[in-house]
Design a protein around this motif. Structure first.
Motif: not given
Length: 75
Positions: A11-14, A51-54, A60-62
């Motif tokens: 999802p965005i944002p995550a 699935a990337l851990p964030v 912020g914006i990445y």
């Protein structure tokens, strides 16, 4: 940068995990890059859905860079 079909990112944002769904599973590496260009996290993408851990990243914006042997996609 990319010539193939784009991955779906959600999802965005995550908050905890960022999912990367790729139409063609292939060996790929990813980097999460800050607004100032620093690589904050990197790893390998496995299969069609990863699935990337964030959760460790501050709000912020990445930028997400996905690299295969033949393509690079920046989102």
């Amino acid at each position: 940068l990319s010539t193939g079909p784009a991955p779906r990112i959600y999802p965005i944002p995550a908050r905890d995990k960022l999912y990367v769904e790729r139409p063609i599973p292939s060996k790929a590496r990813y980097e999460i890059i800050s607004a100032d260009g620093a690589v904050l996290h990197q790893g390998a993408l496995q299969g069609r859905l990863s699935a990337l851990p964030v959760s460790h990243l501050p709000s912020g914006i990445y930028q997400l860079s996905i690299k295969t042997e033949t393509n690079e996609c920046r989102l």
